[in-house]
Enzyme design. Sequence first.
Site, PDB file in Angstrom:
ATOM      1  N   TYR A  57      -2.068  29.850  52.090  1.00  0.00           N
ATOM      2  CA  TYR A  57      -3.353  29.943  52.258  1.00  0.00           C
ATOM      3  C   TYR A  57      -3.949  28.609  52.578  1.00  0.00           C
ATOM      4  O   TYR A  57      -4.218  27.825  51.624  1.00  0.00           O
ATOM      5  CB  TYR A  57      -4.054  30.591  50.978  1.00  0.00           C
ATOM      6  CG  TYR A  57      -3.546  32.132  50.538  1.00  0.00           C
ATOM      7  CD1 TYR A  57      -2.786  33.051  51.127  1.00  0.00           C
ATOM      8  CD2 TYR A  57      -3.726  32.282  49.071  1.00  0.00           C
ATOM      9  CE1 TYR A  57      -2.326  33.906  50.832  1.00  0.00           C
ATOM     10  CE2 TYR A  57      -3.315  33.415  48.654  1.00  0.00           C
ATOM     11  CZ  TYR A  57      -2.420  34.433  49.598  1.00  0.00           C
ATOM     12  OH  TYR A  57      -2.301  35.507  49.117  1.00  0.00           O
ATOM     13  N   ARG A 223     -10.229  44.228  52.085  1.00  0.00           N
ATOM     14  CA  ARG A 223     -10.892  42.890  52.696  1.00  0.00           C
ATOM     15  C   ARG A 223     -12.198  42.969  53.114  1.00  0.00           C
ATOM     16  O   ARG A 223     -12.758  42.603  54.153  1.00  0.00           O
ATOM     17  CB  ARG A 223     -10.098  42.906  53.943  1.00  0.00           C
ATOM     18  CG  ARG A 223      -8.398  42.420  53.864  1.00  0.00           C
ATOM     19  CD  ARG A 223      -7.603  42.679  55.288  1.00  0.00           C
ATOM     20  NE  ARG A 223      -6.240  42.308  54.971  1.00  0.00           N
ATOM     21  CZ  ARG A 223      -5.346  43.087  54.303  1.00  0.00           C
ATOM     22  NH1 ARG A 223      -5.452  44.190  53.893  1.00  0.00           N
ATOM     23  NH2 ARG A 223      -3.979  42.449  54.187  1.00  0.00           N
ATOM     24  N   LYS A 229     -20.725  46.827  53.092  1.00  0.00           N
ATOM     25  CA  LYS A 229     -21.578  45.809  53.854  1.00  0.00           C
ATOM     26  C   LYS A 229     -20.894  45.597  55.551  1.00  0.00           C
ATOM     27  O   LYS A 229     -21.454  45.137  56.080  1.00  0.00           O
ATOM     28  CB  LYS A 229     -21.273  44.375  53.260  1.00  0.00           C
ATOM     29  CG  LYS A 229     -21.827  44.236  51.870  1.00  0.00           C
ATOM     30  CD  LYS A 229     -21.698  42.923  51.381  1.00  0.00           C
ATOM     31  CE  LYS A 229     -22.315  42.993  49.852  1.00  0.00           C
ATOM     32  NZ  LYS A 229     -22.169  41.445  49.191  1.00  0.00           N
TER      33      LYS A 229
END
Length: 327
Positions: A57, A223, A229
């Site tokens: 990451y 995700r 939204k």
Amino acid sequence: MQYRKLGDSDLNVSVITFGAWAAGGWMWGKTERSQAVDAIRSAYDQGVTSIDTAPIYGQGTSEEIVGEAIKDIPRDQVQILTKFGMRWDTSRGDFFFASKDNSGKDMDIYKYAGKESVIKECEDSLKRLKTDYIDLYQIHWNDSTTPIIETFEAVASLIEQGKVRHAGVCNYTAAQMAEAEKAVKLVSNQIPFSMVNKKVEDETVPYCIANNKSVLAYSPLERGLLTGKIKPGQKFQEGDHRSTNRFFTEESILKTNAFLEKIKPLADEKGATLAQLVLKWTIERPGITIALAGARDATQSVQNAGAAALNLSTEEITFINSALSEI
């Protein structure tokens, strides 16, 4: 906040665990480092004591951010969950995919878990995290070029040395878990699970339930898709993997949002966001121990933590499942 044990270990983790993939920036567009640190600290203030990260990451960035965020917290008050087996600095093992690092430079990702690599990755992670032990050490993906026994004999050695407390896996099948257990005791499997992605309930979750292994659900909000939204025509930052993800097609977004509209009145009734309702449903699902929830800032992390305080009755869960079956 609620806490649950991983398997039959003595490791208690928060049911909402901070997922630090996005904090590293890689594949999510850019991340503001100080905001990511604040997000983790704010989550801790809400009782989120567990943080899941990985070297890949941001190619070390996420682990460094986690180390910075927890430096003033007593070490025994937080649980660090990190991983190994995804290398960007070697061409050994299984080629996984081509990507770009946070600076936009091309890089190839390999799944590699040879003994010497596992040991090296652990040492590197300990330095970035500024700690002397990892609570849960998980293989990120299976490496078909290395015998599973070899990989987990290395992890067993790290446990004997006190550098790792418990062993776990990610994205492993039931058969792969059984093979790994010939070398070390596993406490968990971290697998993708969400309202719109329940494939692991066919085999892996039942295996974990039968063998007392915890399931760490990653991408429970798919995700961001299940927050409500995301709208049709959504534009993502350059480098954001969602731009080509199958769950973010126009058709998928429309279908998912239609479902979310059906359950929104329940969220409103409870004074909760859709994301909180989805996270609570996830941790109430049979076999699911914790939900990993990422956040780019403190506001998001505090909202995610709030999901644990919601109460869902059997009737309300049935209502959600009924609406879900119509997608």
